[in-house]
Motif scaffolding. Structure first.
Motif, PDB file in Angstrom:
ATOM      1  N   ASP A 155       8.233 -16.118 -22.447  1.00 55.54           N
ATOM      2  CA  ASP A 155       7.837 -16.156 -21.032  1.00 55.54           C
ATOM      3  C   ASP A 155       8.420 -14.972 -20.270  1.00 55.54           C
ATOM      4  OD1 ASP A 155       6.415 -18.467 -21.493  1.00 55.54           O
ATOM      5  OD2 ASP A 155       7.975 -19.808 -20.712  1.00 55.54           O
ATOM      6  N   LEU A 156       9.661 -14.629 -20.581  1.00 51.55           N
ATOM      7  CA  LEU A 156      10.310 -13.513 -19.903  1.00 51.55           C
ATOM      8  C   LEU A 156       9.627 -12.189 -20.251  1.00 51.55           C
ATOM      9  CD1 LEU A 156      12.604 -12.542 -18.087  1.00 51.55           C
ATOM     10  CD2 LEU A 156      14.069 -12.426 -20.118  1.00 51.55           C
ATOM     11  N   GLU A 157       9.274 -12.000 -21.506  1.00 51.91           N
ATOM     12  CA  GLU A 157       8.585 -10.777 -21.914  1.00 51.91           C
ATOM     13  C   GLU A 157       7.201 -10.682 -21.276  1.00 51.91           C
ATOM     14  OE1 GLU A 157      10.469 -10.053 -26.372  1.00 51.91           O
ATOM     15  OE2 GLU A 157       8.823 -11.489 -26.116  1.00 51.91           O
ATOM     16  N   ARG A 158       6.511 -11.798 -21.173  1.00 50.32           N
ATOM     17  CA  ARG A 158       5.189 -11.809 -20.534  1.00 50.32           C
ATOM     18  C   ARG A 158       5.321 -11.422 -19.062  1.00 50.32           C
ATOM     19  NH1 ARG A 158       3.997 -16.351 -22.121  1.00 50.32           N
ATOM     20  NH2 ARG A 158       2.974 -15.711 -24.044  1.00 50.32           N
ATOM     21  N   SER A 159       6.341 -11.933 -18.408  1.00 46.95           N
ATOM     22  CA  SER A 159       6.586 -11.549 -17.010  1.00 46.95           C
ATOM     23  C   SER A 159       6.871 -10.054 -16.912  1.00 46.95           C
ATOM     24  CB  SER A 159       7.763 -12.339 -16.436  1.00 46.95           C
ATOM     25  OG  SER A 159       7.437 -13.697 -16.325  1.00 46.95           O
ATOM     26  N   GLY A 160       7.595  -9.527 -17.887  1.00 41.34           N
ATOM     27  CA  GLY A 160       7.867  -8.087 -17.925  1.00 41.34           C
ATOM     28  C   GLY A 160       6.597  -7.290 -18.117  1.00 41.34           C
ATOM     29  N   LEU A 161       5.706  -7.762 -18.991  1.00 45.45           N
ATOM     30  CA  LEU A 161       4.414  -7.105 -19.193  1.00 45.45           C
ATOM     31  C   LEU A 161       3.651  -7.021 -17.882  1.00 45.45           C
ATOM     32  CD1 LEU A 161       2.053  -6.031 -21.043  1.00 45.45           C
ATOM     33  CD2 LEU A 161       1.355  -8.432 -21.227  1.00 45.45           C
ATOM     34  N   VAL A 162       3.613  -8.125 -17.166  1.00 41.83           N
ATOM     35  CA  VAL A 162       2.898  -8.161 -15.885  1.00 41.83           C
ATOM     36  C   VAL A 162       3.542  -7.191 -14.902  1.00 41.83           C
ATOM     37  CG1 VAL A 162       2.328  -9.598 -13.897  1.00 41.83           C
ATOM     38  CG2 VAL A 162       1.999 -10.485 -16.216  1.00 41.83           C
ATOM     39  N   GLN A 163       4.864  -7.157 -14.854  1.00 37.19           N
ATOM     40  CA  GLN A 163       5.559  -6.260 -13.933  1.00 37.19           C
ATOM     41  C   GLN A 163       5.288  -4.800 -14.283  1.00 37.19           C
ATOM     42  OE1 GLN A 163       7.148  -7.129 -11.147  1.00 37.19           O
ATOM     43  NE2 GLN A 163       7.331  -4.968 -10.711  1.00 37.19           N
ATOM     44  N   ILE A 164       5.339  -4.467 -15.567  1.00 37.60           N
ATOM     45  CA  ILE A 164       5.055  -3.095 -15.993  1.00 37.60           C
ATOM     46  C   ILE A 164       3.616  -2.723 -15.635  1.00 37.60           C
ATOM     47  CG2 ILE A 164       4.771  -1.584 -18.006  1.00 37.60           C
ATOM     48  CD1 ILE A 164       7.131  -3.178 -19.279  1.00 37.60           C
ATOM     49  N   PHE A 165       2.678  -3.641 -15.860  1.00 41.31           N
ATOM     50  CA  PHE A 165       1.294  -3.364 -15.475  1.00 41.31           C
ATOM     51  C   PHE A 165       1.205  -3.120 -13.966  1.00 41.31           C
ATOM     52  CE2 PHE A 165      -2.465  -4.945 -13.373  1.00 41.31           C
ATOM     53  CZ  PHE A 165      -3.369  -3.986 -13.794  1.00 41.31           C
ATOM     54  N   THR A 166       1.864  -3.954 -13.189  1.00 41.15           N
ATOM     55  CA  THR A 166       1.784  -3.843 -11.734  1.00 41.15           C
ATOM     56  C   THR A 166       2.229  -2.473 -11.251  1.00 41.15           C
ATOM     57  OG1 THR A 166       2.107  -6.223 -11.483  1.00 41.15           O
ATOM     58  CG2 THR A 166       2.553  -4.865  -9.550  1.00 41.15           C
ATOM     59  N   PHE A 167       3.383  -1.988 -11.739  1.00 43.24           N
ATOM     60  CA  PHE A 167       3.794  -0.678 -11.246  1.00 43.24           C
ATOM     61  C   PHE A 167       2.976   0.446 -11.862  1.00 43.24           C
ATOM     62  CE2 PHE A 167       7.532  -1.346 -14.179  1.00 43.24           C
ATOM     63  CZ  PHE A 167       7.395  -0.251 -15.007  1.00 43.24           C
ATOM     64  N   SER A 168       2.445   0.271 -13.064  1.00 39.50           N
ATOM     65  CA  SER A 168       1.555   1.279 -13.650  1.00 39.50           C
ATOM     66  C   SER A 168       0.257   1.380 -12.845  1.00 39.50           C
ATOM     67  CB  SER A 168       1.227   0.936 -15.109  1.00 39.50           C
ATOM     68  OG  SER A 168       2.389   0.931 -15.894  1.00 39.50           O
ATOM     69  N   PHE A 169      -0.287   0.225 -12.472  1.00 41.10           N
ATOM     70  CA  PHE A 169      -1.509   0.177 -11.677  1.00 41.10           C
ATOM     71  C   PHE A 169      -1.289   0.835 -10.313  1.00 41.10           C
ATOM     72  CE2 PHE A 169      -4.377  -2.313  -8.819  1.00 41.10           C
ATOM     73  CZ  PHE A 169      -5.583  -1.830  -9.306  1.00 41.10           C
ATOM     74  N   GLU A 170      -0.167   0.514  -9.676  1.00 42.99           N
ATOM     75  CA  GLU A 170       0.132   1.114  -8.375  1.00 42.99           C
ATOM     76  C   GLU A 170       0.290   2.627  -8.484  1.00 42.99           C
ATOM     77  OE1 GLU A 170      -0.011  -0.382  -5.416  1.00 42.99           O
ATOM     78  OE2 GLU A 170      -0.511  -2.251  -6.441  1.00 42.99           O
ATOM     79  N   LEU A 171       0.954   3.083  -9.539  1.00 46.23           N
ATOM     80  CA  LEU A 171       1.093   4.527  -9.734  1.00 46.23           C
ATOM     81  C   LEU A 171      -0.252   5.185 -10.017  1.00 46.23           C
ATOM     82  CD1 LEU A 171       4.451   4.744 -11.690  1.00 46.23           C
ATOM     83  CD2 LEU A 171       3.918   5.898  -9.533  1.00 46.23           C
ATOM     84  N   ALA A 172      -1.129   4.502 -10.734  1.00 46.67           N
ATOM     85  CA  ALA A 172      -2.473   5.034 -10.965  1.00 46.67           C
ATOM     86  C   ALA A 172      -3.192   5.242  -9.637  1.00 46.67           C
ATOM     87  CB  ALA A 172      -3.275   4.091 -11.866  1.00 46.67           C
ATOM     88  N   LEU A 173      -3.127   4.241  -8.771  1.00 47.77           N
ATOM     89  CA  LEU A 173      -3.780   4.353  -7.466  1.00 47.77           C
ATOM     90  C   LEU A 173      -3.171   5.469  -6.624  1.00 47.77           C
ATOM     91  CD1 LEU A 173      -4.250   0.589  -6.522  1.00 47.77           C
ATOM     92  CD2 LEU A 173      -5.965   2.178  -7.420  1.00 47.77           C
ATOM     93  N   LYS A 174      -1.852   5.572  -6.622  1.00 47.21           N
ATOM     94  CA  LYS A 174      -1.177   6.618  -5.838  1.00 47.21           C
ATOM     95  C   LYS A 174      -1.491   8.012  -6.395  1.00 47.21           C
ATOM     96  CE  LYS A 174       1.155   4.041  -2.936  1.00 47.21           C
ATOM     97  NZ  LYS A 174       0.850   4.033  -1.517  1.00 47.21           N
ATOM     98  N   THR A 175      -1.563   8.121  -7.721  1.00 45.49           N
ATOM     99  CA  THR A 175      -1.899   9.407  -8.342  1.00 45.49           C
ATOM    100  C   THR A 175      -3.316   9.824  -7.952  1.00 45.49           C
ATOM    101  OG1 THR A 175      -0.432   8.924 -10.204  1.00 45.49           O
ATOM    102  CG2 THR A 175      -2.066  10.668 -10.523  1.00 45.49           C
ATOM    103  N   LEU A 176      -4.240   8.887  -8.056  1.00 47.91           N
ATOM    104  CA  LEU A 176      -5.615   9.179  -7.648  1.00 47.91           C
ATOM    105  C   LEU A 176      -5.689   9.535  -6.171  1.00 47.91           C
ATOM    106  CD1 LEU A 176      -7.542   6.418  -9.605  1.00 47.91           C
ATOM    107  CD2 LEU A 176      -7.787   8.908  -9.907  1.00 47.91           C
ATOM    108  N   GLN A 177      -4.968   8.810  -5.341  1.00 44.01           N
ATOM    109  CA  GLN A 177      -4.972   9.083  -3.907  1.00 44.01           C
ATOM    110  C   GLN A 177      -4.454  10.500  -3.627  1.00 44.01           C
ATOM    111  OE1 GLN A 177      -2.391   6.566  -1.537  1.00 44.01           O
ATOM    112  NE2 GLN A 177      -3.795   6.722   0.190  1.00 44.01           N
ATOM    113  N   ASP A 178      -3.364  10.879  -4.299  1.00 43.47           N
ATOM    114  CA  ASP A 178      -2.820  12.227  -4.098  1.00 43.47           C
ATOM    115  C   ASP A 178      -3.797  13.297  -4.582  1.00 43.47           C
ATOM    116  OD1 ASP A 178      -0.504  11.146  -3.044  1.00 43.47           O
ATOM    117  OD2 ASP A 178       0.747  11.587  -4.802  1.00 43.47           O
TER     118      ASP A 178
END
Length: 137
Positions: A34-57
């Motif tokens: 369960d802890l690793e799955r939560s980590g996967l979700v967290q890593i995806f979340t910041f990767s997704f946000e960085l993707a959006l910010k990179t595209l925006q820039d």
């Protein structure tokens, strides 16, 4: 646009690429606690946000104005950084961000794991490759 604008999107791309290394590693597991799955979700979340910010820039560097994450995704499609299918997948990820925050509910956590591994990570990986190619002289 200025060299500072180019440096901004380029630096953001470096951060996005680092996050994608972590996401790719996390998606490589076949089973999660369960802890690793939560980590996967967290890593995806910041990767997704960085993707959006990179595209925006990048869009800003190229003279586009964007007003929201949805607008960034749509203009990235219009600019040719995403194909139609990947655009729709990222719009879906944007819509489901709230779902991803409920990893304490087992069924939602399992759904998030499946979406990240089968849908969202492949799109982010393709986007990263497209952006890396854009940065190459």
């Amino acid at each position: 646009m200025s060299n500072a604008d180019e440096a901004s999107w380029s630096q953001r791309l470096e951060n996005f690429s680092s996050a994608m290394e972590q996401l790719t590693d996390a998606c490589g597991k076949t089973e999660y606690t369960d802890l690793e799955r939560s980590g996967l979700v967290q890593i995806f979340t910041f990767s997704f946000e960085l993707a959006l910010k990179t595209l925006q820039d990048l869009l800003f560097y190229e003279g586009y104005e964007t007003s929201s994450p949805r607008d960034v995704i749509r203009k990235s499609f219009a600019a040719g950084y995403l194909d139609e299918s990947d655009c729709e997948t990222l719009l879906d990820a944007l819509k489901k961000r709230n779902l991803l925050s409920h990893t304490y509910r087992k069924a939602l956590a399992l759904e998030a794991e499946t979406l990240i591994k089968t849908c969202y990570n492949p799109v982010l990986t393709r986007l990263q490759a497209t952006l890396q190619a854009k940065r190459q002289p």
